[in-house]
Design an enzyme around this catalytic site. Sequence first.
Site, PDB file in Angstrom:
ATOM      1  N   SER A  30      -3.445  -3.503  -2.832  1.00 20.59           N
ATOM      2  CA  SER A  30      -2.866  -2.260  -2.352  1.00 20.59           C
ATOM      3  C   SER A  30      -3.924  -1.371  -1.713  1.00 20.59           C
ATOM      4  O   SER A  30      -5.060  -1.299  -2.168  1.00 20.59           O
ATOM      5  CB  SER A  30      -2.224  -1.534  -3.535  1.00 20.59           C
ATOM      6  OG  SER A  30      -1.150  -0.736  -3.124  1.00 20.59           O
ATOM      7  N   ASP A  34      -4.179   2.251  -1.343  1.00 19.42           N
ATOM      8  CA  ASP A  34      -3.559   3.510  -1.736  1.00 19.42           C
ATOM      9  C   ASP A  34      -4.547   4.637  -1.485  1.00 19.42           C
ATOM     10  O   ASP A  34      -5.552   4.758  -2.198  1.00 19.42           O
ATOM     11  CB  ASP A  34      -3.179   3.455  -3.225  1.00 19.42           C
ATOM     12  CG  ASP A  34      -2.224   2.304  -3.517  1.00 19.42           C
ATOM     13  OD1 ASP A  34      -1.389   1.992  -2.648  1.00 19.42           O
ATOM     14  OD2 ASP A  34      -2.325   1.706  -4.605  1.00 19.42           O
ATOM     15  N   SER A  85       0.834  -1.182   0.000  1.00 15.30           N
ATOM     16  CA  SER A  85       0.000   0.000   0.000  1.00 15.30           C
ATOM     17  C   SER A  85       0.868   1.230   0.000  1.00 15.30           C
ATOM     18  O   SER A  85       2.062   1.169   0.273  1.00 15.30           O
ATOM     19  CB  SER A  85      -0.843   0.029   1.282  1.00 15.30           C
ATOM     20  OG  SER A  85      -1.616  -1.120   1.406  1.00 15.30           O
TER      21      SER A  85
END
Lengths: 356, 356, 356, 356
Positions: free
Chosen positions: C269, C271, C231
């Site tokens: 991820s 993000d 991430s």
Amino acid sequence: QNLRQYGIEIGVMETDSLNAITDVAGVKVGHRTIIKGDSIRTGVTAIRPHPGNIFQQKVPAAVYVGNGFGKLAGSTQIEELGNLETPIILTNTLSVPTAADALIDYTFQFRENRNVRSVNPVVGETNDGYLNDIRGRHVSKEHVLAAIKNAKSDSIKQGNVGAGTGTIAFGFKGGIGTASRKLPADMGGYTVGVLVQSNFGGVLQISGVPIGKELNKYYLSDRLNESPDGSCMIIVATDAPLAARNLERLAKRAVLGLAKTGGIASNGSGDYIIAFSTAKENRISHQSANRTQEKTILKNNALSPLFMAVNEATEEAIINSLFQAQTMSGRNGHTINELPVDSVLKLMGKYGRGSQ
Amino acid sequence: QNLRQYGIEIGVMETDSLNAITDVAGVKVGHRTIIKGDSIRTGVTAIRPHPGNIFQQKVPAAVYVGNGFGKLAGSTQIEELGNLETPIILTNTLSVPTAADALIDYTFQFRENRNVRSVNPVVGETNDGYLNDIRGRHVSKEHVLAAIKNAKSDSIKQGNVGAGTGTIAFGFKGGIGTASRKLPADMGGYTVGVLVQSNFGGVLQISGVPIGKELNKYYLSDRLNESPDGSCMIIVATDAPLAARNLERLAKRAVLGLAKTGGIASNGSGDYIIAFSTAKENRISHQSANRTQEKTILKNNALSPLFMAVNEATEEAIINSLFQAQTMSGRNGHTINELPVDSVLKLMGKYGRGSQ
Amino acid sequence: QNLRQYGIEIGVMETDSLNAITDVAGVKVGHRTIIKGDSIRTGVTAIRPHPGNIFQQKVPAAVYVGNGFGKLAGSTQIEELGNLETPIILTNTLSVPTAADALIDYTFQFRENRNVRSVNPVVGETNDGYLNDIRGRHVSKEHVLAAIKNAKSDSIKQGNVGAGTGTIAFGFKGGIGTASRKLPADMGGYTVGVLVQSNFGGVLQISGVPIGKELNKYYLSDRLNESPDGSCMIIVATDAPLAARNLERLAKRAVLGLAKTGGIASNGSGDYIIAFSTAKENRISHQSANRTQEKTILKNNALSPLFMAVNEATEEAIINSLFQAQTMSGRNGHTINELPVDSVLKLMGKYGRGSQ
Amino acid sequence: QNLRQYGIEIGVMETDSLNAITDVAGVKVGHRTIIKGDSIRTGVTAIRPHPGNIFQQKVPAAVYVGNGFGKLAGSTQIEELGNLETPIILTNTLSVPTAADALIDYTFQFRENRNVRSVNPVVGETNDGYLNDIRGRHVSKEHVLAAIKNAKSDSIKQGNVGAGTGTIAFGFKGGIGTASRKLPADMGGYTVGVLVQSNFGGVLQISGVPIGKELNKYYLSDRLNESPDGSCMIIVATDAPLAARNLERLAKRAVLGLAKTGGIASNGSGDYIIAFSTAKENRISHQSANRTQEKTILKNNALSPLFMAVNEATEEAIINSLFQAQTMSGRNGHTINELPVDSVLKLMGKYGRGSQ
């Protein structure tokens, strides 16, 4: 005749003077009704946020998608930039392209716009294809320009006019409806006006009275005939100084009013709300020398009364569209009856409402 | 006593057998009510989508944010991945972190999860700080684990229990409420169950009857005392085979039911809906050898009956939470009265409803 | 040593004096690094938007979800209300609840907040579970409060510190990184500062040079060992007077900078970008007598230079996190090597960059 | 000549055989280029997801809005229903209405569609008004229908063709570009194809080499002349069995590829990505007797290779559009030069790339 003339009230807040979206100062509404022969039953309704050149003086605006089975033109740019740069046009589903093209023509007519090479036309629609030969696409650019030109700031014709000419709501003839609310002075005294193009289904309630159920005309009561599909376009105007983020929140609350009429936002519904603020101090100049703009913004925690206002005005606008519409025959011999007002009023009385 | 025992019905569809979220096979609900001394009035409610290890067998899920003034934990991962991997916990605003931490503990208890190093705990809340010493954060991880352990699949205690212990709705004592709807067999026979933690305001309507207005207890009736703020957490379960996209659309329709109770989704409201599908064939294995999964998916155009079901069940669950709650005193000597059922029933009768 | 000390530049715009998020006046950053025994390698980083009581003087803010496989606390309220009311905490995935609880403690410490009963703690995370015994949840509330207390407005330690202690990027040791950009005076002279917690994968590029490919260490180069998951938390601060809508647009552009480092926003991820404006004139008082607020707002068409600034600063902050991190051993004897700076510099030279 | 013929590679994955969106089986692309006199420089590009009647056999689809300063028609219905029911048309900004109207005509031409009364035409655009007399709206419905009819499944003309006839990218002549990637067999062997209409600015990078900076032609290098505004329409096709939710995630990753070319998604950019899956087993019949559909769905955790594929293919498609475009003169004597390939190749060599 008007709902309130029958002694029926919706909600607890005060209406503004016309009980119409045109109570918001500067807002104008125009219709162009198109009825021809046996099967053309459609039209155009134009909403102008202010009387000037809206491309040069844009207004803060937002879109909320209640259910997106629809063809609204212009939504992504409103969402990205937070403003509206054309009048809003309502028409039938398949005439959206024509209306969008006409809005480009309209914008180009202004001398100050002579170098403009990008316009974001905003056009909403519902599908009037049961009564109207919608495949024929009988709306022309001239019709659209006429609706804009016809726009006035006084009381608004409702029911079978303009974009509501061929629409159906709850199995009855629907159409254009409008209503407004005015906040108490100590909450800012702002006006919220709503205009709807009603064309959807569900289980009709009028001020909480189960009309659809009593008349045995509601979604699931007769599965073959009563599709709840269709759509509702809802335009919200306010003079409260809201920027796009809070206009979107305001728009979202119109769905609550739709729910109170018994709408269910069915799979096939295109329910869109476009909200704009007319507050002069917050208009957005297309061209400007300054990098920053001074704005006056209503705070988050002053919004709840506006939320309630749009909720009530939307409910009432939809019910008004039904009360004002009239029986209409059209394509393929189809007929859609108007709301049986006498029966409705009796039911309202049975359920403790109205002047009965 | 139950709404329907008073002869009051909401909507036009059939309830399932328990008229509760636990009508959806496999769903279990548990409460842990925390009442201590003069000022602790709070608790925890746990909803388990299925009886197994939900981390290993995730369910399709979605979140819809009605109004985001709230502290829901876990929403972005549900939205991104379309699934739920813990039970759902409801509690008070300031105990969300404790409950989230407890869900991690809960997940780690399973032997199959011994190598798990990422968990997405899902915790909703409303603010019970008027009756409860919320700043004291009296919910412990043990309380949360107890609520999960207590979860059962039969009828559900409503009103002042679990996460509803200290909540307030429309100025009356609110709390936990539940209801369900069952689709006709020829529409799939699916069940939709709803559970709410009611803690919000507006202008109370019960089956369309203007109770708030009649009792002169509604938002704007007394501006100083009747804040509409607060929140409503709504959990929606169904055995219909929906993937995340359509679960989000289903979740969105719960707001329509909230609207019909008179809720206005005020600025200060945290109105969140979490919807999940229990359809076994669509569960998502945490570990799996295959790149693809065979799914059975309900088509878009079969969704409208489910939309109406969640709308009706949400309306009824909220009203149930009011009927089942009881007068509660708490922090700073504050008392919130229960809905005056006798007066309400009289008003229902006046407006043509119920068994009066 | 710093990227620019090696003669490597990212982009075409000027950095501000510290090349750090703390170039934005008033912003402070604090770390608490937690390294114990063989397997505890984690920590906390705190970002304070201004030195005062942020609950009482909130800042306009927005969240953009690049990919939502993460546990960010507080996102929906930021999105709804457009503001931030606590410092931002970064930590490891499973310590989000502890950090959120600590932010409530922090908020309650202020005398002016003594009646506050609702707080929206904002906590981001990445998963340091390869090097750190993340299941042990070794971050305490004291660690979090210490990070806030440690916050300073001068240059920032980068690499293996605070929330970056145990993170991994592109298969190398990642961590905390920061950078800034200053607009030309005739474009407003605004500063944009970025701080990242890097913990993701892809195909590393440094200023366009294919380092990952040359070192044969990239996603898909060795499918068993090089998961791109992980991430990136990205915090964006600016003194430009942006409201929430344009802060969200600014946040969205940080993803472009991440892309230029070779990040691919993989399925696993988390993000997230949180952006806030420190412009004093637009702060939002928690309590206020006025319904409206005068604001100075940067116009849409002045945003492009800010978009480019955040793009460049994000790219550079991520690369800085790699250059500043050092080889780390931790849980289960795992070791993650630092970026081999000598080899990288040679490659930069081979590809026409740097002072080689 | 093609990028790869010069020895320049983008990324680390394999292209499919044509290195074009038409590598995805069944996808066809057609152009209609409109060049007349001194000032008409525009056109139409059509993308057909499969060779059949797409209204009757819809494909799963999603839209991602990179930056919404654009006039994309059809987005909200794609988002709501998760499918696409017309070919996708690309053209200039002010011809969107004409193209949308033509798509209705196109749909009505099929005998099986003779009762269809609602169509969602999908039309994207960029603004070619610098070289083209865009206000003249020279695209006719016939042009649009011709582009659809011209559609072929083999290699695609790129550069100054169709909707790319008059567009500009990074200050050079842009246009249509395409590329593809094929996943390794053990990751499913799926193909991802991308087609772009490039018309935007920033700081050009080619495979990481700072071409824009070297040529001193980039945003902010000369503030008066190099507006980064403009737009990029990106169409993504894949044969991987993705439903709408994951198609939206795939679409979102195209922005990463755009970023790597130096695009900055400026305020005035209309950057939209439309992604669809051609997997036959998941097509959506317009009419069908069954309530449910069996689908084969790729799991979330198999998506990362597709994310990297769309990222690389988008980067390469944009660069291809520049390499294939040729100097064009048009409206008001404006001339836009093609990318100076010789100089670019020299720079690529200087920076260690290509066959130099």
